[in-house]
Design a protein around this motif. Structure first.
Motif, mmCIF file in Angstrom:
data_model
loop_
_atom_site.group_PDB
_atom_site.id
_atom_site.type_symbol
_atom_site.label_atom_id
_atom_site.label_comp_id
_atom_site.label_asym_id
_atom_site.label_seq_id
_atom_site.Cartn_x
_atom_site.Cartn_y
_atom_site.Cartn_z
ATOM 1 N N ALA A 1 -17.529 62.981 20.664
ATOM 2 C CA ALA A 1 -17.173 61.586 20.947
ATOM 3 C C ALA A 1 -16.602 61.487 22.351
ATOM 4 N N ILE A 2 -16.860 60.357 23.001
ATOM 5 C CA ILE A 2 -16.234 60.061 24.287
ATOM 6 C C ILE A 2 -15.292 58.885 24.039
ATOM 7 N N ILE B 1 -19.562 56.731 21.485
ATOM 8 C CA ILE B 1 -18.708 56.112 22.507
ATOM 9 C C ILE B 1 -17.708 55.225 21.770
ATOM 10 N N VAL B 2 -16.431 55.583 21.847
ATOM 11 C CA VAL B 2 -15.413 54.842 21.091
ATOM 12 C C VAL B 2 -14.273 54.416 22.008
ATOM 13 N N ALA B 3 -13.636 53.291 21.674
ATOM 14 C CA ALA B 3 -12.551 52.782 22.521
ATOM 15 C C ALA B 3 -11.910 51.555 21.909
ATOM 16 N N HIS B 4 -10.756 51.209 22.466
ATOM 17 C CA HIS B 4 -10.125 49.925 22.179
ATOM 18 C C HIS B 4 -11.014 48.845 22.816
ATOM 19 N N VAL B 5 -11.031 47.666 22.241
ATOM 20 C CA VAL B 5 -11.855 46.574 22.784
ATOM 21 C C VAL B 5 -11.503 46.321 24.260
ATOM 22 N N ASP B 6 -12.525 46.043 25.058
ATOM 23 C CA ASP B 6 -12.378 45.733 26.494
ATOM 24 C C ASP B 6 -12.052 46.926 27.393
#
Length: 333
Positions: free
Chosen positions: A97-98, A10-15
């Motif tokens: 990856a999501i 699970i990956v993303a920009h913070v927040d």
């Protein structure tokens, strides 16, 4: 149906709501009894003191859940740009990856960095546009954002596969990716199993990136996304071959003991087995003293770890992150 092990990052920009999303998946699959939140300092995956203090994910932690006959290893990675080396190490062991995007903010700076790393390591990607309940949310704008900044091969599956079948529009999108598929489409082939298998393969080979919209916090679209994720992901690892694996994380427990986290790529590793690896041109052979199956901060001692599984061992004194173990000689930094 054959059991399979799938490692999902699970990956993303913070927040963007990454940890809340992870907690929902764990909750829906009864892996945890209640959902926590990073900002409330009670999330299942953010257990480290720094994470509780700062209310953000710093370390790549993992959860495990069972769904529809498969075991899922969920890696919740740091979204803050300061912690991207930790994230890249985790990316190297992901099967899929999501990428979580906020329906308000869309593609942000760190999202592009994450995307480039996933492409570099050839990890198949699903997009989830989160926070559609927020003021200013516009999922269509975010999809256009993805097309403009990341890939034109994205397709919104929010309203797809509701009854398990693909729409004519999606089949046409799939057919455009490959000459053989286009021929089948032109000939009017309407075998749903054929098109689902084609879609799975295109996802695996980074030619199609499914996208869905929802709200992790309000539990909108989560169950549907999980069903589609399960349907469209497939991975096969060989249990029969000799053991090989990659180190993706090193920790020390409360007693100061060195814990080496491994993704097994083939075979089986048991307690008391000898494991070989190379360091600075020198061959090491060390005995495994414990095999631990982790879920969040808790673990149980098990007898072995098998191909496709994420687990931790004690007994390896010098194997660093990125090292190949057993028959996997190549290491990555």
């Amino acid at each position: 149906m054959k059991h399979s092990n799938k490692t999902i990052g699970i990956v993303a920009h913070v927040d963007a709501g990454k940890t809340t999303f992870s907690e929902q998946l764990l909750y829906h699959t009864k892996s945890i009894k209640q959902r926590g939140r990073v900002d409330h300092k009670d999330s299942f995956l953010d257990t480290h003191t720094i994470e509780k203090e700062r209310g953000i994910t710093v370390f790549a932690d993992q959860g495990t859940f069972l769904y529809n006959g498969s075991t899922y290893y969920l890696i919740d990675t740091p979204g803050h740009v300061d912690f991207s080396p930790e994230m890249e190490r985790s990316i190297q062991v992901m099967d899929y990856a999501i990428v979580i995007l906020s329906a308000v903010e869309g593609v942000e700076g760190h999202t592009e960095t994450v995307w480039q790393l996933l492409q570099k390591h050839r990890v198949p990607v699903f997009f989830f546009i989160n926070k559609i309940d927020r003021v200013g949310a516009d999922s269509e704008r975010v999809i256009n954002d993805i097309k403009h900044n990341l890939t034109t091969d994205v397709y919104d599956i929010t309203s797809e596969l509701i009854d398990g079948s693909l729409s004519e529009e999606l089949i046409e999108f799939i057919a455009e990716k490959d000459e053989e598929l286009l021929d089948a489409f032109m000939e009017g082939k309407n075998d749903q199993a054929y098109w689902k298998a084609a879609m799975k393969k295109l996802i695996q080979t980074n030619q199609l990136f499914p996208c869905a919209c929802g709200s992790a916090l309000q539990d909108i679209g989560m169950k549907s996304f999980l069903e589609k994720l399960d349907l469209l992901t497939e991975i096969h690892y060989s249990q029969e071959e000799a053991f090989s694996g990659r180190v993706y994380k090193i920790r020390h427990d409360e007693n100061g003991m060195r814990i080496t986290f491994i993704k097994a790529l083939s075979g089986t590793l048991q307690v008391r087995d000898e494991v070989s690896y190379e360091k600075n041109g020198e061959l090491y052979e060390e005995k495994i003293t414990q095999v631990r199956a982790y879920n969040g901060s808790t673990f149980k001692n098990v007898n072995e770890g098998s191909a496709g599984e994420l687990f931790a061992v004690t007994g390896l004194s010098s194997a660093s992150i990125g090292y190949g173990l057993g028959t996997l000689k190549e290491s990555r930094s």
